[in-house]
Design an enzyme around this catalytic site. Structure first.
Site, PDB file in Angstrom:
ATOM      1  N   LYS A 113       0.829  -1.210   0.000  1.00 11.88           N
ATOM      2  CA  LYS A 113       0.000   0.000   0.000  1.00 11.88           C
ATOM      3  C   LYS A 113       0.861   1.257   0.000  1.00 11.88           C
ATOM      4  O   LYS A 113       0.457   2.280  -0.532  1.00 11.88           O
ATOM      5  CB  LYS A 113      -0.968  -0.005   1.177  1.00 11.88           C
ATOM      6  CG  LYS A 113      -2.074  -1.056   0.979  1.00 11.88           C
ATOM      7  CD  LYS A 113      -3.295  -0.847   1.848  1.00 11.88           C
ATOM      8  CE  LYS A 113      -4.402  -1.798   1.403  1.00 11.88           C
ATOM      9  NZ  LYS A 113      -5.555  -1.837   2.268  1.00 11.88           N
ATOM     10  N   LYS A 198      -4.359  -9.355  -6.547  1.00 11.12           N
ATOM     11  CA  LYS A 198      -5.597  -9.646  -5.798  1.00 11.12           C
ATOM     12  C   LYS A 198      -6.766  -8.760  -6.273  1.00 11.12           C
ATOM     13  O   LYS A 198      -6.557  -7.579  -6.576  1.00 11.12           O
ATOM     14  CB  LYS A 198      -5.326  -9.366  -4.309  1.00 11.12           C
ATOM     15  CG  LYS A 198      -6.411  -9.861  -3.381  1.00 11.12           C
ATOM     16  CD  LYS A 198      -6.148  -9.442  -1.938  1.00 11.12           C
ATOM     17  CE  LYS A 198      -6.647  -8.044  -1.672  1.00 11.12           C
ATOM     18  NZ  LYS A 198      -6.997  -7.743  -0.272  1.00 11.12           N
ATOM     19  N   LYS A 201     -11.300  -3.917  -3.686  1.00  7.77           N
ATOM     20  CA  LYS A 201     -12.363  -2.932  -3.914  1.00  7.77           C
ATOM     21  C   LYS A 201     -11.811  -1.584  -4.361  1.00  7.77           C
ATOM     22  O   LYS A 201     -12.500  -0.815  -5.008  1.00  7.77           O
ATOM     23  CB  LYS A 201     -13.273  -2.788  -2.695  1.00  7.77           C
ATOM     24  CG  LYS A 201     -12.622  -2.672  -1.348  1.00  7.77           C
ATOM     25  CD  LYS A 201     -13.683  -2.484  -0.267  1.00  7.77           C
ATOM     26  CE  LYS A 201     -13.703  -3.553   0.789  1.00  7.77           C
ATOM     27  NZ  LYS A 201     -12.520  -3.593   1.663  1.00  7.77           N
TER      28      LYS A 201
HETATM   29  N1  AQP Z   1      -9.585 -10.894  -3.427  1.00 11.35           N
HETATM   30  C1  AQP Z   1      -9.866 -11.476  -2.267  1.00 11.35           C
HETATM   31  N2  AQP Z   1      -9.946 -12.838  -2.201  1.00 11.35           N
HETATM   32  C2  AQP Z   1     -10.242 -13.458  -1.022  1.00 11.35           C
HETATM   33  N3  AQP Z   1     -10.459 -12.784   0.134  1.00 11.35           N
HETATM   34  C3  AQP Z   1     -10.405 -11.439   0.101  1.00 11.35           C
HETATM   35  N4  AQP Z   1     -10.577 -10.500   1.054  1.00 11.35           N
HETATM   36  C4  AQP Z   1     -10.420  -9.280   0.513  1.00 11.35           C
HETATM   37  N5  AQP Z   1     -10.139  -9.392  -0.804  1.00 11.35           N
HETATM   38  C5  AQP Z   1     -10.112 -10.716  -1.085  1.00 11.35           C
HETATM   39  C6  AQP Z   1     -10.900 -10.805   2.448  1.00 11.35           C
HETATM   40  O1  AQP Z   1     -12.029 -10.025   2.822  1.00 11.35           O
HETATM   41  C7  AQP Z   1     -11.930  -9.712   4.216  1.00 11.35           C
HETATM   42  C8  AQP Z   1     -12.193  -8.254   4.406  1.00 11.35           C
HETATM   43  O2  AQP Z   1     -11.191  -7.533   3.752  1.00 11.35           O
HETATM   44  P1  AQP Z   1     -11.083  -5.976   3.914  1.00 11.35           P
HETATM   45  O3  AQP Z   1     -12.090  -5.342   3.047  1.00 11.35           O
HETATM   46  O4  AQP Z   1     -11.174  -5.614   5.331  1.00 11.35           O
HETATM   47  O5  AQP Z   1      -9.614  -5.604   3.484  1.00 11.35           O
HETATM   48  P2  AQP Z   1      -8.731  -5.996   2.261  1.00 11.35           P
HETATM   49  O6  AQP Z   1      -8.221  -7.386   2.406  1.00 11.35           O
HETATM   50  O7  AQP Z   1      -7.674  -4.925   2.157  1.00 11.35           O
HETATM   51  O8  AQP Z   1      -9.739  -5.937   1.025  1.00 11.35           O
HETATM   52  P3  AQP Z   1      -9.624  -5.098  -0.271  1.00 11.35           P
HETATM   53  O9  AQP Z   1     -10.826  -5.385  -1.095  1.00 11.35           O
HETATM   54  O10 AQP Z   1      -8.294  -5.333  -0.931  1.00 11.35           O
HETATM   55  O11 AQP Z   1      -9.737  -3.622   0.289  1.00 11.35           O
HETATM   56  P4  AQP Z   1      -8.906  -2.331  -0.077  1.00 11.35           P
HETATM   57  O12 AQP Z   1      -8.912  -2.235  -1.590  1.00 11.35           O
HETATM   58  O13 AQP Z   1      -9.649  -1.212   0.590  1.00 11.35           O
HETATM   59  O14 AQP Z   1      -7.539  -2.531   0.499  1.00 11.35           O
HETATM   60  C9  AQP Z   1     -10.527 -10.126   4.669  1.00 11.35           C
HETATM   61  O15 AQP Z   1     -10.601 -11.329   5.403  1.00 11.35           O
HETATM   62  C10 AQP Z   1      -9.788 -10.336   3.386  1.00 11.35           C
HETATM   63  O16 AQP Z   1      -8.775 -11.321   3.526  1.00 11.35           O
END
Ligand code: AQP
Length: 342
Positions: A113, A198, A201
């Site tokens: 990040k 990955k 969002k």
């Molecule tokens: N692509 C993914 N595949 C499987 N699991 C995922 N998780 C997120 N993306 C995937 C799981 O969702 C839970 C909540 O995640 P989060 O929204 O708190 O944070 P994150 O992992 O940082 O998700 P994003 O979508 O990538 O958010 P941003 O873009 O804001 O950083 C977690 O258990 C995560 O593992």
């Protein structure tokens, strides 16, 4: 018999994705009657990246309505907003005094990040660096035994375990050391057009991502355009290195159908990529249509949503107090003579 506690969190940092659903929410729903489940909408984590102030609160309600639409039973699980339970931040400060700079510096999510210039170039803030300590506090406050997470959070969970062990070895058994549960398939859903990255969002390229509330025609279009490969004849097999696009599609299908990858490979032997995509489109659209229908009904019921959150926060605060009070005690902080109120 008393149930063990499961805890997990999700950031209201954007519209939730199919990755969030398959990697995390699906597990949350599955275990909700087997464990005493506590689920947290982690808005304080979300602000480690720039957030729009007029959107952030609304997004927390959106996430709650989505979690309910996915099948969480609010009469059975505790759901609350992280910033409604100040004990998370209090414990986070205390635990930061038992965590080391070197171990935080090794966290790959911080590295990703803070070097992702498109998303966050002007905002490499200390919160982003400290994020795993707040996450450890979220988990340890509730004497959590199990944390269902996607694969990307494993390193943070290992750090939480290390912090708990370190604290316990100094002061006795104050924290339960949590285990994590990562689903065998679907624990890391990748981007549709860049399957080595990955699905997130906050991805700038929306064509990489399926959003849970997305228009169904757009979902179909994105899945139809998702990357496969040019193998001739086409081979539908799981091989992350040589066939990342197909492996990702198999993970999506496995996550949604609960059929193991090996069985999927067998059933798609000799078939064309379009047949694999069509099956996924059938399942994804079925799932999303159902979920969206429930969501749009529930999202209108704001009083009901607020009531769930206030009930959840009240329970969470009183449980969190018990752990925090023990931590204050063993560290030796002076309590006020009117009881443990800070
Ligand atoms: N692509 C993914 N595949 C499987 N699991 C995922 N998780 C997120 N993306 C995937 C799981 O969702 C839970 C909540 O995640 P989060 O929204 O708190 O944070 P994150 O992992 O940082 O998700 P994003 O979508 O990538 O958010 P941003 O873009 O804001 O950083 C977690 O258990 C995560 O593992």
């Amino acid at each position: 018999m008393t149930k063990l506690t499961a805890f997990s969190g999700i950031q209201p940092s954007g519209d939730l994705t199919l990755g969030n659903y398959i990697g995390a929410i699906r597990q949350w729903v599955k275990i909700q009657y087997d464990y005493r489940c506590i689920y947290c909408i982690v808005d304080l984590h979300a602000i480690t990246m720039c957030q729009n102030a007029t959107q952030l609160g609304k997004r927390s309600l959106d996430v709650l309505a989505l979690l309910l639409s996915c099948g969480l039973d609010p009469d059975n699980v505790i759901i609350f907003i992280q910033s409604h339970v100040p004990q998370h931040v209090q414990l986070s400060w205390l635990l930061s005094c038992y965590s080391y700079f070197g171990e935080l510096r090794r966290m790959t999510q911080f590295k990703d990040k803070s070097t992702n210039f498109l998303n966050n170039s002007n905002n490499i803030n200390v919160g982003l660096f400290n994020y795993p300590i707040l996450m450890a506090s979220d988990i340890l406050l509730y004497q959590t035994s199990l944390v269902p997470i996607g694969d990307d959070q494993k390193q943070h969970l290992e750090l939480s375990r290390r912090i708990a062990d370190r604290f316990n070895s100094l002061y006795g058994r104050i924290f339960t050391v949590p285990d994590f549960y990562v689903p065998k398939f679907g624990s890391r859903i990748m981007s549709l057009l860049e399957p080595c990255k990955k699905m997130s969002k906050s991805d700038f390229n929306q064509k990489n991502v399926i959003f849970l509330l997305e228009d169904i025609d757009s979902v179909v279009n994105k899945l139809n355009c998702s990357i496969t490969d040019s193998d001739d004849p086409p081979v539908i097999s799981y091989d992350k290195i040589n066939k990342p696009g197909i492996s990702n599609l198999l993970s999506i299908l496995s996550g949604l159908s609960e059929v193991g990858i090996y069985d999927l490979e067998l059933s798609f032997k000799g078939k064309k990529y379009i047949q694999l995509k069509n099956k996924i489109i059938e399942l994804v659209t079925y799932k999303l249509k159902k979920l969206q229908k429930r969501y749009f009904l529930l999202r209108r019921e704001e009083d009901y949503l607020y009531e769930i959150l206030s009930r959840g926060a009240e329970k969470a605060r009183s449980e969190a107090d018990v752990t925090l009070s023990k931590v204050y005690d063993v560290i030796g902080l002076l309590k006020s003579n009117t009881g443990f109120k800070y």
